[in-house]
Scaffold this active site. Structure first.
Site, PDB file in Angstrom:
ATOM      1  N   SER A   1       0.847  -1.195   0.000  1.00 28.67           N
ATOM      2  CA  SER A   1       0.000   0.000   0.000  1.00 28.67           C
ATOM      3  C   SER A   1       0.879   1.241   0.000  1.00 28.67           C
ATOM      4  O   SER A   1       2.046   1.175   0.402  1.00 28.67           O
ATOM      5  CB  SER A   1      -0.866   0.008   1.268  1.00 28.67           C
ATOM      6  OG  SER A   1      -1.517   1.241   1.435  1.00 28.67           O
TER       7      SER A   1
ATOM      8  N   TYR B   1      -1.773   0.226  10.951  1.00 28.07           N
ATOM      9  CA  TYR B   1      -1.985  -0.243   9.574  1.00 28.07           C
ATOM     10  C   TYR B   1      -0.743   0.081   8.728  1.00 28.07           C
ATOM     11  O   TYR B   1      -0.247  -0.778   7.988  1.00 28.07           O
ATOM     12  CB  TYR B   1      -3.237   0.410   8.964  1.00 28.07           C
ATOM     13  CG  TYR B   1      -3.455  -0.005   7.519  1.00 28.07           C
ATOM     14  CD1 TYR B   1      -3.799  -1.317   7.193  1.00 28.07           C
ATOM     15  CD2 TYR B   1      -3.280   0.902   6.469  1.00 28.07           C
ATOM     16  CE1 TYR B   1      -3.969  -1.709   5.868  1.00 28.07           C
ATOM     17  CE2 TYR B   1      -3.448   0.525   5.146  1.00 28.07           C
ATOM     18  CZ  TYR B   1      -3.791  -0.794   4.846  1.00 28.07           C
ATOM     19  OH  TYR B   1      -3.947  -1.181   3.536  1.00 28.07           O
TER      20      TYR B   1
END
Ligand code: NDP
Ligand code: 8X3
Length: 253
Positions: free
Chosen positions: A140, A153
């Site tokens: 990501s 995260y």
């Protein structure tokens, strides 16, 4: 010869779009996720539509024994895995560390990091034995940058970035390709999950600009998989045109 791709987290979003694209291109599929009803429907749809074999395994990737059992079953069925797309993952919550929720942290670390490792640990020896393969890790932009309240995260996706590099070093002598694809904002169920089912909060994330669609990321995965065998795309960052960095979006409303 028809190739087989194992996609973790194929019940929605990027994984589902990958399943559809690889099916259209005549790949056999091994699809995983927890929601068995979705896997069953997808299997029925894709195996009716295309001349391919679709095998499904419903399990929680956080459970090491379930991962090992599924891969043992794949071996028992004499299935070969040419490509592994490590896609299953989630964000849970968006909080400062001091207000963080332990359950959210464990979900993210156990899924994004440990789950990815379990499945890779089981599949890599198969690829080594067959003298080749390709692992695509879905990282990501959160693995490249850290944004407010993204702490854990972002840490899991930074770990995916590091594990991808480590895996590539470990696999190079076996002719196995290892790549990471790191997307910016993609409109999937991701934000619904992040906000624990709050659809209004999730919708607001994608308002005022055109985010990536899961199919855009699937196209990138397909490109990376289909470069000539002597070529490896190590790392591909793919962003919406309206997103310049993790936090800078050009929103028109
Ligand atoms: P979705 O929520 O739409 O899909 C997530 C998939 O992961 C689902 O198929 C889900 O299946 C599976 N999954 C989640 N937890 C588990 C678990 N414990 N065991 C097995 N499967 C699990 O989100 P996306 O498609 O957006 O997410 C896919 C990947 O892309 C993730 O790794 C995410 O971090 C990454 N990503 C997403 C971006 C975005 O903006 N959407 C941007 C950058 C990266 P099920 O619930 O059935 O188990
Ligand atoms: C998902 C994209 O920017 O919300 O990984 O972290 S972001």
């Amino acid at each position: 010869m028809q190739k087989t791709v194992l996609i973790s987290g194929a019940t929605s979003g990027i994984g589902l779009a990958c399943a559809e694209l690889f099916a259209q291109n005549n790949y056999n599929l091994i699809l995983t996720g927890r929601r068995n009803d979705r896997l069953q429907n997808l299997k029925e749809k894709l195996s009716n539509e295309f001349d391919i074999k679709v095998v499904i395994f419903s399990f929680d990737i956080r459970n090491k024994d379930s991962v090992i059992k599924a891969i043992d079953e794949i071996k028992a069925q004499d299935l070969k895995i040419d490509i592994l797309i490590n896609n299953a993952g989630l964000a849970s919550g968006l909080n400062t560390v001091q207000e963080g929720d332990y359950d959210d942290w464990e979900k993210m670390i156990d899924t994004n990091l440990k789950g990815l490792l379990y499945i890779s640990r089981e599949v890599l020896p198969m690829m080594i034995k067959q003298e080749g393969g390709h692992i695509i890790n879905i990282g990501s932009i959160a693995g490249k940058e850290v944004y407010p309240n993204g702490n854990v995260y972002c840490a899991t996706k930074h770990a995916v970035d590091a594990i991808t590099k480590g895996m590539r070093i470990d696999a190079v002598k076996h002719g196995i390709r290892v790549s990471q694809i790191a997307p910016g904002a993609v409109e999937t169920e991701f934000s619904i999950v992040r906000f624990h089912g709050d659809k209004n909060k999730a919708d607001a994330v994608y308002k005022g600009f055109e985010p990536l669609h899961p199919e855009d990321v699937a196209d990138a995965v397909f490109y990376v998989v289909n470069t000539p065998k002597h070529v490896n795309i190590n790392d591909l960052v793919i962003m919406p045109t309206a997103q310049a960095s993790a936090t800078i979006m050009h929103k028109t409303e």
